[in-house]
Write an enzyme that holds these catalytic residues in place. Structure first.
Site, PDB file in Angstrom:
ATOM      1  N   CYS A  48     -16.251  -9.151   6.001  1.00 31.53           N
ATOM      2  CA  CYS A  48     -15.626  -7.865   5.663  1.00 31.53           C
ATOM      3  C   CYS A  48     -14.350  -8.096   4.863  1.00 31.53           C
ATOM      4  O   CYS A  48     -13.460  -8.818   5.300  1.00 31.53           O
ATOM      5  CB  CYS A  48     -15.321  -7.128   6.964  1.00 31.53           C
ATOM      6  SG  CYS A  48     -14.494  -5.554   6.674  1.00 31.53           S
TER       7      CYS A  48
ATOM      8  N   ARG B 186     -17.619  -2.494  18.175  1.00 29.30           N
ATOM      9  CA  ARG B 186     -16.879  -3.738  17.912  1.00 29.30           C
ATOM     10  C   ARG B 186     -15.532  -3.746  18.627  1.00 29.30           C
ATOM     11  O   ARG B 186     -14.712  -2.851  18.414  1.00 29.30           O
ATOM     12  CB  ARG B 186     -16.666  -3.897  16.397  1.00 29.30           C
ATOM     13  CG  ARG B 186     -18.002  -3.842  15.641  1.00 29.30           C
ATOM     14  CD  ARG B 186     -17.844  -4.172  14.173  1.00 29.30           C
ATOM     15  NE  ARG B 186     -19.056  -3.831  13.433  1.00 29.30           N
ATOM     16  CZ  ARG B 186     -20.078  -4.647  13.209  1.00 29.30           C
ATOM     17  NH1 ARG B 186     -20.037  -5.895  13.646  1.00 29.30           N
ATOM     18  NH2 ARG B 186     -21.137  -4.245  12.533  1.00 29.30           N
TER      19      ARG B 186
ATOM     20  N   CYS C  22       0.470   4.967   6.891  1.00 31.29           N
ATOM     21  CA  CYS C  22      -0.142   4.779   8.216  1.00 31.29           C
ATOM     22  C   CYS C  22       0.858   4.075   9.147  1.00 31.29           C
ATOM     23  O   CYS C  22       1.247   2.932   8.870  1.00 31.29           O
ATOM     24  CB  CYS C  22      -1.415   3.961   8.094  1.00 31.29           C
ATOM     25  SG  CYS C  22      -2.480   4.532   6.747  1.00 31.29           S
TER      26      CYS C  22
ATOM     27  N   CYS D 287       0.589   0.365  10.296  1.00 24.86           N
ATOM     28  CA  CYS D 287       0.131  -0.674   9.377  1.00 24.86           C
ATOM     29  C   CYS D 287       1.230  -1.512   8.731  1.00 24.86           C
ATOM     30  O   CYS D 287       2.112  -0.988   8.041  1.00 24.86           O
ATOM     31  CB  CYS D 287      -0.735  -0.055   8.280  1.00 24.86           C
ATOM     32  SG  CYS D 287      -1.513  -1.339   7.267  1.00 24.86           S
TER      33      CYS D 287
ATOM     34  N   CYS E 175     -19.354  -6.201   3.958  1.00 22.86           N
ATOM     35  CA  CYS E 175     -18.645  -4.954   4.285  1.00 22.86           C
ATOM     36  C   CYS E 175     -17.336  -4.961   3.508  1.00 22.86           C
ATOM     37  O   CYS E 175     -16.749  -6.023   3.321  1.00 22.86           O
ATOM     38  CB  CYS E 175     -18.383  -4.923   5.789  1.00 22.86           C
ATOM     39  SG  CYS E 175     -17.381  -3.506   6.313  1.00 22.86           S
TER      40      CYS E 175
ATOM     41  N   CYS F  53       0.834  -1.210   0.000  1.00 21.16           N
ATOM     42  CA  CYS F  53       0.000   0.000   0.000  1.00 21.16           C
ATOM     43  C   CYS F  53       0.871   1.263   0.000  1.00 21.16           C
ATOM     44  O   CYS F  53       1.835   1.363   0.753  1.00 21.16           O
ATOM     45  CB  CYS F  53      -0.897  -0.011   1.234  1.00 21.16           C
ATOM     46  SG  CYS F  53      -2.013   1.398   1.306  1.00 21.16           S
TER      47      CYS F  53
ATOM     48  N   CYS G 190     -19.191   2.215   8.857  1.00 19.28           N
ATOM     49  CA  CYS G 190     -18.418   1.565   9.908  1.00 19.28           C
ATOM     50  C   CYS G 190     -17.148   2.379  10.057  1.00 19.28           C
ATOM     51  O   CYS G 190     -16.328   2.436   9.143  1.00 19.28           O
ATOM     52  CB  CYS G 190     -18.088   0.127   9.513  1.00 19.28           C
ATOM     53  SG  CYS G 190     -16.957  -0.682  10.671  1.00 19.28           S
TER      54      CYS G 190
HETATM   55  N1  SAM Z   1      -6.586   0.507   3.260  1.00 17.37           N
HETATM   56  C1  SAM Z   1      -7.852   0.725   3.817  1.00 17.37           C
HETATM   57  C2  SAM Z   1      -7.886   1.877   4.794  1.00 17.37           C
HETATM   58  O1  SAM Z   1      -6.878   2.156   5.429  1.00 17.37           O
HETATM   59  O2  SAM Z   1      -8.928   2.476   4.942  1.00 17.37           O
HETATM   60  C3  SAM Z   1      -8.453  -0.494   4.462  1.00 17.37           C
HETATM   61  C4  SAM Z   1      -7.604  -1.474   5.236  1.00 17.37           C
HETATM   62  S1  SAM Z   1      -6.895  -0.876   6.748  1.00 17.37           S
HETATM   63  C5  SAM Z   1      -5.784  -2.184   7.158  1.00 17.37           C
HETATM   64  C6  SAM Z   1      -8.227  -0.933   7.935  1.00 17.37           C
HETATM   65  C7  SAM Z   1      -7.965  -0.500   9.349  1.00 17.37           C
HETATM   66  O3  SAM Z   1      -7.218  -1.484  10.043  1.00 17.37           O
HETATM   67  C8  SAM Z   1      -7.163   0.750   9.585  1.00 17.37           C
HETATM   68  O4  SAM Z   1      -7.920   1.914   9.421  1.00 17.37           O
HETATM   69  C9  SAM Z   1      -6.759   0.596  11.041  1.00 17.37           C
HETATM   70  O5  SAM Z   1      -7.724   1.158  11.891  1.00 17.37           O
HETATM   71  C10 SAM Z   1      -6.739  -0.912  11.228  1.00 17.37           C
HETATM   72  N2  SAM Z   1      -5.367  -1.392  11.482  1.00 17.37           N
HETATM   73  C11 SAM Z   1      -4.386  -1.553  10.571  1.00 17.37           C
HETATM   74  N3  SAM Z   1      -3.253  -1.987  11.154  1.00 17.37           N
HETATM   75  C12 SAM Z   1      -3.518  -2.092  12.482  1.00 17.37           C
HETATM   76  C13 SAM Z   1      -2.739  -2.475  13.606  1.00 17.37           C
HETATM   77  N4  SAM Z   1      -1.466  -2.812  13.480  1.00 17.37           N
HETATM   78  N5  SAM Z   1      -3.330  -2.478  14.818  1.00 17.37           N
HETATM   79  C14 SAM Z   1      -4.633  -2.120  14.943  1.00 17.37           C
HETATM   80  N6  SAM Z   1      -5.406  -1.751  13.908  1.00 17.37           N
HETATM   81  C15 SAM Z   1      -4.865  -1.720  12.698  1.00 17.37           C
HETATM   82  C1  DTB Z   2     -11.041  -2.415  11.868  1.00 16.19           C
HETATM   83  O1  DTB Z   2     -11.304  -1.392  12.508  1.00 16.19           O
HETATM   84  N1  DTB Z   2     -10.184  -3.327  12.249  1.00 16.19           N
HETATM   85  C2  DTB Z   2     -10.060  -4.365  11.246  1.00 16.19           C
HETATM   86  C3  DTB Z   2     -11.135  -3.944  10.209  1.00 16.19           C
HETATM   87  N2  DTB Z   2     -11.592  -2.694  10.720  1.00 16.19           N
HETATM   88  C4  DTB Z   2     -10.803  -3.847   8.770  1.00 16.19           C
HETATM   89  C5  DTB Z   2      -8.668  -4.483  10.727  1.00 16.19           C
HETATM   90  C6  DTB Z   2      -7.656  -4.760  11.816  1.00 16.19           C
HETATM   91  C7  DTB Z   2      -6.338  -4.981  11.179  1.00 16.19           C
HETATM   92  C8  DTB Z   2      -5.275  -5.332  12.170  1.00 16.19           C
HETATM   93  C9  DTB Z   2      -3.954  -5.497  11.553  1.00 16.19           C
HETATM   94  C10 DTB Z   2      -3.859  -6.598  10.541  1.00 16.19           C
HETATM   95  O2  DTB Z   2      -4.317  -7.741  10.799  1.00 16.19           O
HETATM   96  O3  DTB Z   2      -3.267  -6.381   9.467  1.00 16.19           O
HETATM   97 FE1  SF4 Z   3      -2.758   1.223   3.407  1.00 14.38          FE
HETATM   98 FE2  SF4 Z   3      -2.605   0.082   5.792  1.00 14.38          FE
HETATM   99 FE3  SF4 Z   3      -3.029   2.677   5.606  1.00 14.38          FE
HETATM  100 FE4  SF4 Z   3      -4.982   0.967   4.857  1.00 14.38          FE
HETATM  101  S1  SF4 Z   3      -4.161   1.239   6.922  1.00 14.38           S
HETATM  102  S2  SF4 Z   3      -4.294   2.802   3.762  1.00 14.38           S
HETATM  103  S3  SF4 Z   3      -3.713  -0.702   4.033  1.00 14.38           S
HETATM  104  S4  SF4 Z   3      -1.166   1.603   4.932  1.00 14.38           S
END
Ligand code: SAM
Ligand code: DTB
Ligand code: SF4
Length: 323
Positions: free
Chosen positions: A96, A260, A56, A59, A128, A52, A188
């Protein structure tokens, strides 16, 4: 313009209440609006993992960081539907699908997502997706495919946003949520605690969500899962009682919303998870993987729900496409 429903001070005063009185109040609100004792089980599937372009800091899927997640090809519709069918057999009622995209781009990949949504709906599950930013016409196409909900988290407060993500703004986030809402898809949106944010940041994030008109139907509260290679890898673990507090405040501010208890459960004891449910959480992610990180196993979660005296939300009886 209408004055905001909640002020900074109101939300902060709730958050700062002693824990047990706060829980008394959130439990009261919860029982008044959710007397069914149900916990919704939702299954997550990463349909496009890694690579990606966003930064973030939490992430593992960002290409800016060297993590153990690599960029993979998008899954095909058949494997996704097979996963959704398995999820349904195991008791999930919501499926989802996540893509590590900055935004949706018109084209074959988006068409494939639309097909996935149709397939999930055909199984009688709630569908979702979380695909990054969407514009109005993309949101409309998702709605036409039958999408129930779009996940797009605020993650933190407006003030703190830039310290977590630099490649997009808080306003970009709100705009996508507006597009989703405008297309008639349910919203959501939630966030993460444990990223070094202040208590005010936590309160402001909840306040932004609670002041939306209408309020989000679904609010995921995540505890940071620290991942090696990300800038937040070394963050100290969240105090589980902070998670309980966040959930209680979310429940009081958003009585009807499904709150959630999301990422981070593998670091919580059963007791802490039960307290989260007592505070007002009525959904969990179900299945041993979130998108790329671990989640408790199904058996443990079913035992947790049973031992708490709660029940898994039953599937909606649907007249079409019984399966
Ligand atoms: N790329 C899209 C976005 O960012 O909107 C969708 C996927 S993203 C992985 C969805 C959500 O996962 C993020 O907004 C964040 O809240 C959560 N997330 C990602 N990495 C995480 C982590 N290491 N710990 C907790 N939540 C995480
Ligand atoms: C949300 O708030 N938490 C979920 C879902 N929406 C998409 C994602 C959590 C991702 C945690 C890190 C991972 O497994 O990559
Ligand atoms: Fe990309 Fe992860 Fe950010 Fe979603 S949360 S936009 S997958 S870097």
């Amino acid at each position: 313009m209408q004055p905001p429903r909640f002020t900074r001070d109101e939300v902060r005063a709730l958050y700062d209440r002693p824990l047990l009185p706060l829980l008394d109040e959130s439990r009261k609100v919860h029982l008044a609006h959710h007397p069914d004792n149900e916990v919704q089980l939702c299954t997550l599937l990463s349909v496009k993992t890694g690579g990606c372009p966003e930064d973030c800091s939490y992430c593992p899927q960002s290409s800016k960081y060297d993590t153990n997640v690599s960029a993979e090809k998008m899954l095909d519709v058949r494997e996704v539907i097979a996963s959704a069918r398995r999820a349904k057999e195991l008791g999930s009622t919501r499926f989802c699908m996540g893509a590590a995209w900055r935004e949706v781009k018109e084209g074959p990949a988006f068409d494939r997502v639309l097909e996935m949504v149709r397939g999930v709906k055909d199984l009688g599950l709630e569908a979702c997706v979380t695909l990054g930013m969407v514009n109005e016409s993309q949101a409309k196409r998702l709605a036409e495919a039958g999408l129930d909900a779009y996940n797009h988290n605020l993650d933190t407060s407006r003030e703190n946003y830039r310290s977590i993500i630099t490649t997009r703004t808080f306003d970009d986030r709100l705009k996508t949520l507006e597009n989703v809402r405008g297309a008639g898809i349910t919203v959501c949106s939630g966030g993460i605690i444990g990223m070094g944010e202040s208590t005010d940041d936590r309160c402001e994030m909840l306040r932004t969500l609670a002041n939306m008109e209408p309020q989000p139907e679904s609010v995921p509260i995540n505890a940071l899962v620290p991942v090696e290679g990300t800038p937040l890898a070394a963050m100290p673990p969240v105090d589980p009682l902070d998670l309980v507090r966040m959930i209680a405040v979310a429940r009081i501010l958003m009585p009807k919303t499904r709150v959630r208890l999301s990422a981070g459960r593998t670091s919580l004891t059963r007791e802490a998870q039960m307290l989260c449910m007592l505070a007002g959480a009525n959904s969990i992610f179900y299945g041993d993987t979130l998108l790329t990180t671990a989640n408790p196993g199904e058996e443990d979660d079913l035992a947790l729900i049973r031992d708490a005296g709660l029940v898994a939300m039953p599937p909606k009886v649907s007249t079409h496409h019984a399966d």
